[in-house]
Write an enzyme that holds these catalytic residues in place. Structure first.
Site, short mmCIF file in Angstrom:
data_model
loop_
_atom_site.label_atom_id
_atom_site.label_comp_id
_atom_site.label_asym_id
_atom_site.label_seq_id
_atom_site.Cartn_x
_atom_site.Cartn_y
_atom_site.Cartn_z
N ARG A 45 -8.04 -17.75 12.32
CA ARG A 45 -7.10 -17.97 11.20
C ARG A 45 -6.83 -16.68 10.43
O ARG A 45 -5.69 -16.39 10.06
CB ARG A 45 -7.68 -19.04 10.27
CG ARG A 45 -6.78 -19.51 9.16
CD ARG A 45 -5.67 -20.45 9.63
NE ARG A 45 -4.44 -19.75 9.91
CZ ARG A 45 -3.68 -19.96 10.97
NH1 ARG A 45 -4.01 -20.87 11.88
NH2 ARG A 45 -2.59 -19.28 11.16
N LYS A 79 6.47 -4.29 -5.16
CA LYS A 79 6.43 -5.76 -5.22
C LYS A 79 5.73 -6.31 -3.98
O LYS A 79 6.30 -7.07 -3.19
CB LYS A 79 7.84 -6.32 -5.37
CG LYS A 79 8.48 -5.87 -6.67
CD LYS A 79 9.91 -6.38 -6.86
CE LYS A 79 10.45 -5.88 -8.21
NZ LYS A 79 11.86 -6.26 -8.44
N LYS A 103 11.13 4.00 -15.81
CA LYS A 103 11.92 2.77 -15.79
C LYS A 103 12.40 2.42 -17.20
O LYS A 103 12.05 3.08 -18.17
CB LYS A 103 11.11 1.63 -15.20
CG LYS A 103 10.51 1.99 -13.82
CD LYS A 103 9.98 0.77 -13.08
CE LYS A 103 11.11 -0.06 -12.53
NZ LYS A 103 10.62 -1.17 -11.69
N GLU A 105 15.27 5.55 -13.66
CA GLU A 105 16.08 4.34 -13.46
C GLU A 105 17.27 4.39 -14.41
O GLU A 105 17.09 4.62 -15.60
CB GLU A 105 15.20 3.11 -13.77
CG GLU A 105 15.89 1.79 -13.56
CD GLU A 105 14.96 0.62 -13.93
OE1 GLU A 105 13.96 0.41 -13.21
OE2 GLU A 105 15.24 -0.06 -14.93
N ASP A 162 20.38 1.12 -10.80
CA ASP A 162 19.78 -0.21 -10.84
C ASP A 162 20.80 -1.29 -11.14
O ASP A 162 21.43 -1.29 -12.20
CB ASP A 162 18.67 -0.23 -11.89
CG ASP A 162 17.84 -1.50 -11.80
OD1 ASP A 162 17.46 -1.86 -10.67
OD2 ASP A 162 17.62 -2.14 -12.85
#
Lengths: 274, 274, 274, 274, 274, 274
Positions: free
Chosen positions: B95, B130, B162, B192, B213
């Site tokens: 598994r 992410k 950012k 960004e 962005d």
């Protein structure tokens, strides 16, 4: 609790490592900040306490005000939580908190769709061991938050005799006999079956749960009839949102769905400084 | 290597814990077994060495014969590997090996679709942070196996200013100045931007990479024109298989896609005893 | 933060192990104590928060009152901090706190001497990876506290093509081409050069940073002239307090000094009960 | 052995982390390499097995051929070891192996200088707990390789009643009585003394070892005379290469030197591909 | 402290793992509870702070009110502590807290019986390294709570030359000489002897402690006479509650008893909700 | 397997720590040795592979030749295993290997006595969670080696509704209903009962297993009659070698015995160099 802290610490270590260079070089130490977590789409929430823990593990002084609870339905545009604390902490925890929250809510939302699709039957949607390595407790929790129930957690807490075990043991009868003799008496015994012969053999051997694996709807109905309440009937294999409703109508008690935990898309959530 | 072993050991510990009750009670100790890993659909392979390591960490005597290499395209029905060893080891590793292999190949396959969609441009598909908490090195490796390239790994190896940093630092100019002064000279500085004013300010401040962005295609084209090779242009936000080709045509150098690692469905692979 | 706690816990475990026999057998449990940390020589301070963390990790009730901040210059005889708490805690944390504080301040003080020596130039003093195994984040932090800047942290956050890479890759041009193709676009590419031919080849290959390794002053000057701002010039090798000033005058942008972290003597600090 | 592996793995994890970008992007996987470790100055060797372990922990297939043994004197230019294996492994282990080897040999070399300086006396050079946090077993081993001997390892394996203990216990007599009553009977009891009154009190209390801390030479001689073999006499404080010979002549049995482990400069060793 | 937390966390992880299914499914989250720890037999208490730590590590909000202190004698039926908190926390910590408390108090009670049996002599009861793997610090602490004293903790803090060492070293004289030369000067040297010849050889070699192993009472007496205070005499082997009093009368200084930590029965304590 | 290695490594770390001073100072490095493990009393063997692993984890070159298998009966004086390797390794592993082997065999031997006492009934002897903290997998394994069977391992793999749960849930009926609704369908539900009313309520609620806790023999018989095969009957509380035979005769299916793992005396085994 220790397990969840381990997950979060591993993730923070992975993301921060030797230091968040951008924040350290651009934001003065001690800058206060306030942020909100906002839903960018509709979803069922799972993981809000985990997200909170990400920030408080970094810094016990962060104030995290959750506006919603796990298991609730969140609409696009809703604010899920307010976070207040040192800007460095908020920026360092942001990605890990969102990665966890977006995955967990993705699973809850996906599960909820399956649960809704079988709402007119008594069938229960359950998960599998096809979870993200290292994140099983969160994956299984999120299934419950979406209205599903949990199958066994792992290899240590359930007897599920699968095709490969049957091959190695020399047949269903021998395998069930072994489990009855050697497994703790506190566990039910489940057998994976491929056809009606298997179902009959499993029943005769005294299985408590019979998994009907990748059967067509007619065979499934026939199996449910044969089992007739003497064991729990679990459908498995080839389950998706198109097929699950018909499978539920065959009368099976449980439907296990691997996709809940191996292929749920993340939902979209953002953290914005105010 | 240590990192991959940590991932595998965590996953094995999670799945086996105090013992694989089914196998221990149904399969005699010392039973030899031979199994094959079979593709149940078409996909790009990633993780074959990781799958092998799962079994050899459990038992150095397992023979694992990989028939395909990572990065290759596998057809439904193809045998990917042969595994030979103690039946207990094979059943206990199954598994975890499949969960890792199916996720990794899922990412490679999803990435390959994006790469194919921009094949007529010079744009490069890159990943984001992410990723699945705890699995980042495997996620990023799988992006490469699908033909993509890696953005920075984590917070420690790149400067990406950012929106929230800009808010906290008091503007793009101040943030870039801070990074130029305090970040290691070995790192490029990325900013960004949300609109043309941001792009201009970032350029003037001396950014090495400019992230466009969530801009519409026209703005993106305008930005690429303005930048004119003085910085690397990276498109980000709202990228999916429908939009990516048009985005590539704007002339951006890089397109970063979060979905590669947060929403790739697992591919289907099975392990069968012979 | 996790990293620093790991260092401290490892050090406390190493020093206390199964118990501080002397304190347990000679000082009654619950005896209150007050102590001061006193400078026994002049130095630049680094590690005061780390020293505090040593005591508070042992016992959250210890009061640690830092009178000076990291980066400041401390005179012999000055009291750096007051500590108040259970005598057992103070005695058990003493050595670990001092060992860390004395090393960190030693690095800061050594670095400050190099920084002072190049004060009339624009050259920046940077560190290397020649740090104490396990203590790199503290070593690199202390360099900053002494007025230096950090080079890349480790192998994972910078591209530095050294002599052995060049040998293995088949030359500077091939090595730089590989890095440009496969390393993340967020990292600059640095090349170690031994002579003017190397410098020329590195420049032509498109290196962002050129390390002038163990060159004599004339060659260094020639190299700086040739580079002429097209890349960052970094001097390295054979740098000490006698040579660093002349090296700075060659016009190099950076001077990297291994001795900052591999050979700084500890400063002398004592903890005395009042 | 576990302890040394922990040190090495921490160091490798610290240096390699998510991957050695330079090597991965410039050197083809599977490139064979051969390298030599060369002394760049004269020194006493310590750590050659540790250096070997760095490489074999990374890859069991590396061949490491040590030409010299720990404790031996190495001349500038001598080759200490040959290493043969995958170029990736050699490049990834290089810095960690050298950092450890250079520090360990630095301590051995520094210790050997102290040992030579007291060669005409019977005094023994011993170390202290002023070691590098996390590296104590290696530091103490290196002192032995330089001809010194080890004092107690840590707080758990020796009774050393220092100034702060005496203050907290209410005097030397009370402190020694406590230790005699409560410390394991397998440990000798040592007392730090500042003057002749302390020495007398320690002797009367039955101390096994008396540390003469920061005393001038005359007082030390007087103390040795008074002790007259009834306890072991240990000199401590202000010991350096200028003073150690005179200290030895006072007749003390042991001289403990903190600088051996807190301020030894690293020796210079390089690894070169052939 | 870190060591005790490690023990508790390992035990909680072992017992709770992926979750306390019974409590989670039968007791509503947030149910308040109050419980008492009650002695079900007479015993000497050891571990009350450890029991408290079990609950507070799970949840810092638990109130644990200890009514008795370690080392005290508890009568059957006495309430030892009150615990107040979330019912989930109390149920999850119960077994681990009791398992530790029952073992630790079992050791203290067993030790107290040995101490009582030798009360009329000056002999001291000491423990051995025959402790429960992983629990040594608790085992040795419990011996002290029962009125015994500790022998060396482990291999790292004492020199005890046993039969196998003597065989490998080529005799007692050689072994003691080696220890005198190479072991830290802070440790006494103990030698295991089987007969009067061994005792003589050990004395002549300068042993500080002589273990009389499995000797009959007459030989022991003869040995004590021969030793005559020149070394500490320790009886060992075949010590039980029937024999210990006579052994004490031989005049030995110490009697070491393995059974204290390898064979003490647990005492009976229960936790009951009020 | 990982769990057993964790236990052994913790124990070796605990015992060896910074080094085995006696062996290092008395036995020359590289001295070969051969030893035998000898039974000093009769017992059932458990842990021989664990003992072997202790030595091979220290040094893969040790040859360990087990002459007997776990589960077998060993007579006093029998040689259980031959061990051959570096004398340092054998001396460093001796105590840990013996501590584990002696405890495990002690449990097996104690269990075998209980099993023998109920040999004329169909009752099965099972263990509890009253195991040594950190050693549960070894304790439970040893119960099986003595002929007993295992109850649930921990809180995560069984539903056992005990007195405190019943109090907190508001009665047996409510508690069982909660478990039926929320616990995984793969687990049986067990209820602890104190009297016949409890037994009736548990039966009516649909319990799969009914624990008869601390009941006298008459009540137990009455309960077994009432249950009449509709649930598994488990006797618990006050079970010892005097009472177990009569308890078995009441017709209960299982008898759980805490003393197997909390109060089994260690058996005596020695390791002797040849």
């Amino acid at each position: 609790m220790f397990e969840i802290d381990r997950i979060i610490q591993t993730a923070l270590q992975e993301d921060i490592g030797s230091g968040d260079i951008t924040t350290l070089s651009t934001v003065p130490k001690g800058t206060p900040a306030q942020a909100e977590l906002v839903a960018k789409e509709d979803f069922y929430l799972s993981g809000i306490e985990v997200a909170q823990r990400v920030f408080t593990l970094l810094d016990a002084n962060v104030a995290f005000d959750a506006l919603r609870e796990d298991g609730g339905f969140v609409k696009r545009g809703e604010v899920i939580a307010w976070i207040k604390g040192d800007a460095h902490t908020l920026l360092q925890g942001e990605r890990v908190a969102l990665n966890l929250l977006q995955r967990m809510s993705g699973i809850a939302t996906h599960t909820a769709a399956f649960v809704a699709a079988v709402a007119e039957s008594d069938a229960i949607i359950v998960d599998t061991r096809k979870t993200m390595p290292g994140l099983r407790v969160l994956d299984k929790y999120s299934v419950r938050m979406g209205g599903g129930q949990n199958h066994r957690t792992s290899l240590y807490d359930g007897v599920l005799i699968k095709e490969n075990h049957i091959t190695a043991a020399g047949g269903i009868t021998a395998a069930v006999a072994g489990a009855k003799k050697r497994a703790p008496h506190t566990l039910k015994i489940e057998v994976e079956t491929e056809n009606m012969d298997d179902v009959r053999e499993a029943l005769d051997a005294g299985a408590d749960i019979i998994m009907l694996d990748n059967m067509d709807l007619d065979t499934m109905r026939e199996a449910v009839e044969l089992i007739d309440g003497r064991a729990i009937a679990e459908a498995s294999g080839g389950v998706n949102l198109e097929t699950v409703s018909d499978i539920a109508k065959t009368g099976v008690n449980l439907i296990s769905v691997g996709a809940l935990t191996h292929s749920s898309p993340a939902v979209d959530i953002s953290m914005l400084f105010q």
